[in-house]
Design an enzyme around this catalytic site. Structure first.
Site, mmCIF file in Angstrom:
data_model
loop_
_atom_site.group_PDB
_atom_site.id
_atom_site.type_symbol
_atom_site.label_atom_id
_atom_site.label_comp_id
_atom_site.label_asym_id
_atom_site.label_seq_id
_atom_site.Cartn_x
_atom_site.Cartn_y
_atom_site.Cartn_z
ATOM 1 N N ARG A 94 24.394 31.975 -19.694
ATOM 2 C CA ARG A 94 23.225 31.400 -18.761
ATOM 3 C C ARG A 94 22.737 32.720 -18.244
ATOM 4 O O ARG A 94 23.309 33.577 -18.024
ATOM 5 C CB ARG A 94 23.574 30.372 -17.803
ATOM 6 C CG ARG A 94 23.940 29.254 -18.263
ATOM 7 C CD ARG A 94 22.619 28.409 -18.955
ATOM 8 N NE ARG A 94 22.633 26.911 -19.291
ATOM 9 C CZ ARG A 94 23.203 26.229 -20.469
ATOM 10 N NH1 ARG A 94 23.240 27.384 -21.386
ATOM 11 N NH2 ARG A 94 23.373 25.176 -20.876
ATOM 12 N N GLU A 98 13.943 31.580 -17.393
ATOM 13 C CA GLU A 98 13.178 31.015 -18.483
ATOM 14 C C GLU A 98 12.012 30.239 -18.104
ATOM 15 O O GLU A 98 12.204 29.371 -17.212
ATOM 16 C CB GLU A 98 14.115 30.402 -19.517
ATOM 17 C CG GLU A 98 15.414 31.239 -19.793
ATOM 18 C CD GLU A 98 16.551 30.593 -20.696
ATOM 19 O OE1 GLU A 98 16.291 29.403 -21.037
ATOM 20 O OE2 GLU A 98 17.483 31.269 -20.850
ATOM 21 N N HIS A 146 16.793 31.449 -26.203
ATOM 22 C CA HIS A 146 17.875 30.336 -26.020
ATOM 23 C C HIS A 146 17.866 29.348 -27.227
ATOM 24 O O HIS A 146 17.859 28.206 -26.876
ATOM 25 C CB HIS A 146 17.330 29.792 -24.750
ATOM 26 C CG HIS A 146 18.556 29.192 -23.957
ATOM 27 N ND1 HIS A 146 18.377 28.851 -22.645
ATOM 28 C CD2 HIS A 146 19.677 28.673 -24.507
ATOM 29 C CE1 HIS A 146 19.760 28.427 -22.293
ATOM 30 N NE2 HIS A 146 20.247 28.053 -23.309
#
Length: 342
Positions: free
Chosen positions: A258, A287, A305
């Site tokens: 992450r 993000e 991602h």
């Protein structure tokens, strides 16, 4: 008349099914259609289709929703759960749980199920792919070739402006988080002849790799740091200035965990100033925003991602989600229940 009666019966049967709340459409809906999670044992309640504000929508259906399917980054907060007192299950389409208030779920006796190990193979593959790309300048070379004005320039030595790549075999690789994904990354890099060491919450008795309880010490003893752990309060900004300094000027960072596990501002500074050699990033701290400095660096490889984005994994995930929900409504054991020590 008979057909009309039969249709009315099916509609009533559908209305009697237990409700599963969806806050926003999962990516699967866009790729496979709305029926990819369908079942004859439950019915989805789609919040985005209602004209009501979300809090009012939740209050309206407070007593009818027994389960939540969290997908597409929709958080499940304590406030959401407070408005939905009948909820007994939260299923997430991800392996990570940082978007769910786990403590509140446990306080309310709500069971949580995640994607288990469905993604692990694909995420491990991308970690190795990002690493090879960074070491061998694959993306930078691709851009170089596509931008050639005169192909013969390659023969004149212009390609050396890319710099010389680095061999993967023999590299010392430190893996942060030797769970399902981290173990598969280690297995793959073992095959390349890398030397593996790791950091995890606890030492794993069944693993022969050297263990470092301190991430800084791990970084000081490796050439490559691969982030495979989950995001928690303890791992937030775990990869900080001290860790990156310990990794050093020849060090490479790969993150498929992450974004906020790394202090992104510090990572950008180290890359721009040449304090580490390169990075491969599938995740980012804020993000979908990506620091603009990273876009100009040939020693940085970025992906949006998308480590889990394969057709096979999407299909497996859909099957798992449906089976977990059907098991719950049939009073059977869940396939990927999150246990307390996760």
């Amino acid at each position: 008349m008979m057909e009309a009666g039969r249709g009315h019966g099916k509609e009533k049967e559908s209305q009697d099914l237990p409700r599963v709340l969806l806050f926003k459409p999962p990516p699967d809906f866009h790729l496979f259609g709305d029926e990819c999670f369908s079942s004859n044992k439950f019915k989805f309640l789609k919040a985005w289709e209602s004209p009501l504000p979300l809090d009012q929508f939740l209050k309206t259906h407070a007593q009818s929703v027994e389960a939540i399917l969290s997908s597409g980054g929709a958080p499940v907060t304590a406030e959401t759960l407070r408005l939905m007192p009948a909820v007994r299950l939260v299923v997430t389409t991800s392996a990570g749980l940082n978007h769910i208030d786990i403590a509140e779920c446990r306080r309310r006796g709500i069971t949580v199920a995640n994607a288990g190990n469905v993604f692990s193979e694909d995420v491990a593959d991308l970690a190795v792919g990002l690493l090879i790309d960074v070491l061998r300048n694959i993306s930078a070379s691709d851009r170089f070739v596509k931008q050639w004005l005169r192909p013969r320039q390659a023969a004149e030595g212009d390609c050396y402006s890319l710099g010389i790549g680095s061999k993967l075999g023999g590299k010392r690789v430190g893996i942060v988080g030797l769970g399902s994904i981290g173990s598969l990354v280690a297995k793959r890099l073992d095959a390349f002849g890398c030397s593996i060491s790791y950091n995890s919450r606890t030492k794993k008795p069944s693993v022969s790799y050297p263990f470092y309880s301190n991430v800084c010490e791990l970084a000081a003893n490796c050439d490559i740091l691969i982030i495979c752990c989950g995001l928690t309060a303890e791992t937030h900004h775990m990869i900080n200035k001290q860790v990156l300094s310990a990794l050093g000027k020849e060090g490479v960072v790969i993150n498929i965990g992450r974004g906020p596990i790394i202090d992104e501002q510090e990572l950008v500074r180290c890359l721009v100033q040449g304090e580490i050699k390169g990075a491969g990033l599938d995740v980012f701290e804020n993000e979908p925003d990506v620091p603009k400095e990273l876009l100009a660096l040939d020693n940085v490889v970025l992906s949006p991602h998308c480590a889990v984005f394969t057709w096979e994994t999407f299909k497996d995930r859909q099957k798992l989600v449906v089976e977990n929900l059907e098991a719950f409504f049939s009073n059977e054991p869940l396939l990927t229940k999150v246990v307390d020590n996760d």
